[in-house]
Motif scaffolding. Structure first.
Motif, mmCIF file in Angstrom:
data_model
loop_
_atom_site.group_PDB
_atom_site.id
_atom_site.type_symbol
_atom_site.label_atom_id
_atom_site.label_comp_id
_atom_site.label_asym_id
_atom_site.label_seq_id
_atom_site.Cartn_x
_atom_site.Cartn_y
_atom_site.Cartn_z
ATOM 1 N N LYS A 55 -0.838 8.855 2.510
ATOM 2 C CA LYS A 55 -0.018 7.576 2.174
ATOM 3 C C LYS A 55 -0.589 6.272 2.903
ATOM 4 C CE LYS A 55 4.854 6.099 2.980
ATOM 5 N NZ LYS A 55 6.079 6.219 3.592
ATOM 6 N N ILE A 59 0.399 8.459 -2.650
ATOM 7 C CA ILE A 59 1.781 8.874 -2.734
ATOM 8 C C ILE A 59 1.993 10.293 -3.170
ATOM 9 C CG2 ILE A 59 4.333 8.236 -2.701
ATOM 10 C CD1 ILE A 59 2.377 6.388 -0.991
ATOM 11 N N ARG A 88 5.064 13.057 -4.185
ATOM 12 C CA ARG A 88 6.441 12.726 -4.646
ATOM 13 C C ARG A 88 6.905 14.335 -4.990
ATOM 14 N NH1 ARG A 88 8.020 8.072 -4.013
ATOM 15 N NH2 ARG A 88 6.759 6.010 -4.783
ATOM 16 N N SER A 106 -8.018 3.406 -9.270
ATOM 17 C CA SER A 106 -7.639 4.675 -8.276
ATOM 18 C C SER A 106 -8.689 5.759 -7.881
ATOM 19 C CB SER A 106 -6.246 5.353 -8.768
ATOM 20 O OG SER A 106 -5.358 4.359 -8.716
ATOM 21 N N SER A 154 1.270 8.561 -11.615
ATOM 22 C CA SER A 154 0.735 7.464 -12.152
ATOM 23 C C SER A 154 -0.493 6.852 -11.119
ATOM 24 C CB SER A 154 1.989 6.448 -11.912
ATOM 25 O OG SER A 154 2.101 6.284 -10.291
ATOM 26 N N GLU A 155 -1.243 6.213 -11.882
ATOM 27 C CA GLU A 155 -2.280 5.339 -11.054
ATOM 28 C C GLU A 155 -2.431 3.899 -11.661
ATOM 29 O OE1 GLU A 155 -6.343 6.697 -12.496
ATOM 30 O OE2 GLU A 155 -5.150 7.792 -14.286
ATOM 31 N N ASN A 206 -4.186 4.121 -4.275
ATOM 32 C CA ASN A 206 -3.217 3.517 -5.306
ATOM 33 C C ASN A 206 -2.670 4.178 -6.471
ATOM 34 O OD1 ASN A 206 -3.599 1.029 -3.748
ATOM 35 N ND2 ASN A 206 -4.708 0.105 -5.202
ATOM 36 N N CYS A 207 -2.101 5.528 -6.055
ATOM 37 C CA CYS A 207 -1.641 6.463 -7.174
ATOM 38 C C CYS A 207 -0.661 7.359 -6.704
ATOM 39 C CB CYS A 207 -2.768 7.112 -7.613
ATOM 40 S SG CYS A 207 -3.655 8.233 -6.441
ATOM 41 N N GLU A 208 0.080 8.121 -7.459
ATOM 42 C CA GLU A 208 1.204 9.027 -7.023
ATOM 43 C C GLU A 208 0.727 10.253 -7.774
ATOM 44 O OE1 GLU A 208 5.480 6.715 -7.340
ATOM 45 O OE2 GLU A 208 4.178 6.382 -9.328
ATOM 46 N N HIS A 209 1.164 11.191 -6.973
ATOM 47 C CA HIS A 209 0.790 12.850 -7.382
ATOM 48 C C HIS A 209 2.021 13.596 -7.073
ATOM 49 C CE1 HIS A 209 -3.567 12.681 -8.378
ATOM 50 N NE2 HIS A 209 -3.438 11.518 -7.819
ATOM 51 N N ASN A 210 2.146 14.796 -7.924
ATOM 52 C CA ASN A 210 3.225 15.795 -7.797
ATOM 53 C C ASN A 210 2.895 16.506 -6.472
ATOM 54 O OD1 ASN A 210 4.959 18.022 -7.699
ATOM 55 N ND2 ASN A 210 5.189 17.485 -10.012
ATOM 56 N N THR A 215 -0.175 14.603 4.166
ATOM 57 C CA THR A 215 0.742 13.680 3.617
ATOM 58 C C THR A 215 0.728 12.242 3.983
ATOM 59 O OG1 THR A 215 2.051 15.513 2.366
ATOM 60 C CG2 THR A 215 2.781 13.205 2.181
#
Length: 220
Positions: free
Chosen positions: A213, A218, A220, A23, A16-17, A186-190, A209
């Protein structure tokens, strides 16, 4: 039978972003880098910077010498940084570093006649034949800043040891600087898809990591 290995595609690690382009940002990948999509990045800072004794001069005749390779570090701002002696001592002293906005970045305690400065700016304080007194100091003027992206390298000492983003798509800058796009906030990554430097350890990944953060990226 031939085994084929499929590479990582642009944005493949993204979960997500933030809305719009919050982002992502356009970046310059430093010459000598050939980076895959979703590579973990670090930022090398360079530019124009000069150091001089404070206006009016100093009583002590020690010096502050900027690092010859990386005088600017991540977070550097345009303007004048001040280093001021706040506690005098024979052949030593304590200096306070403030950024151009007057924010205190830290106190540098000299030991054995020297003190290393490595917050926004990088250099070394050195004692002279005449000791510093309270109020002595140096002004460091940053008049230009250039940021370029490289592969995160936890063994580096030039800024590459701090993870700052994730590359959008592959960029080959092997022979010259090249433009690219990176996720910088401001985003999430695998965490299983992002691409780390070859040979990196679990401990080094954990450090990278944590770096990300702090920037709102982030894994995940």
């Amino acid at each position: 039978m031939t085994t084929l290995t499929e590479g990582i595609y642009p944005t493949e690690s993204l979960i997500s972003e933030a809305p719009g382009e919050q982002s992502r940002e356009s970046v310059t990948v430093k010459s000598g880098q050939n980076l895959k999509s979703c590579a973990i990045l670090a930022t090398i800072v360079s530019g124009a910077v000069a150091s001089a004794a404070k206006s009016g001069g100093n009583t002590g005749n020690g010096t502050f010498t900027l690092d010859g390779t990386t005088p600017l570090l991540l977070g550097a701002k345009l303007g004048i940084y001040t280093l001021r002696c706040i506690a005098a001592a024979a052949n030593n002293g304590t200096f306070r570093l403030e950024d151009p906005d007057g924010v205190v970045l830290g106190d540098i305690v000299m030991a054995a006649g020297a003190g290393a400065v490595a917050e926004h700016i990088k250099g070394v304080l050195a004692d002279g034949a005449t000791d510093f007194v309270v109020g002595d100091g140096f002004d460091v003027t940053v008049s230009a800043i250039v940021e370029k992206e490289v592969e995160y390298n936890p063994a580096g000492s030039d800024g590459s040891q701090i993870a700052t983003g994730i590359l959008y798509g592959a960029v080959n800058a092997a022979s010259a600087d090249a433009r690219g796009v990176a996720y910088k906030r401001n985003c999430e990554h695998n965490a299983d898809i992002v691409v780390w430097k070859s040979g990196i350890t679990a401990t080094q990944k954990a450090k990278g990591t944590a770096d990300l953060k702090r920037r709102g990226i982030i894994l995940r």
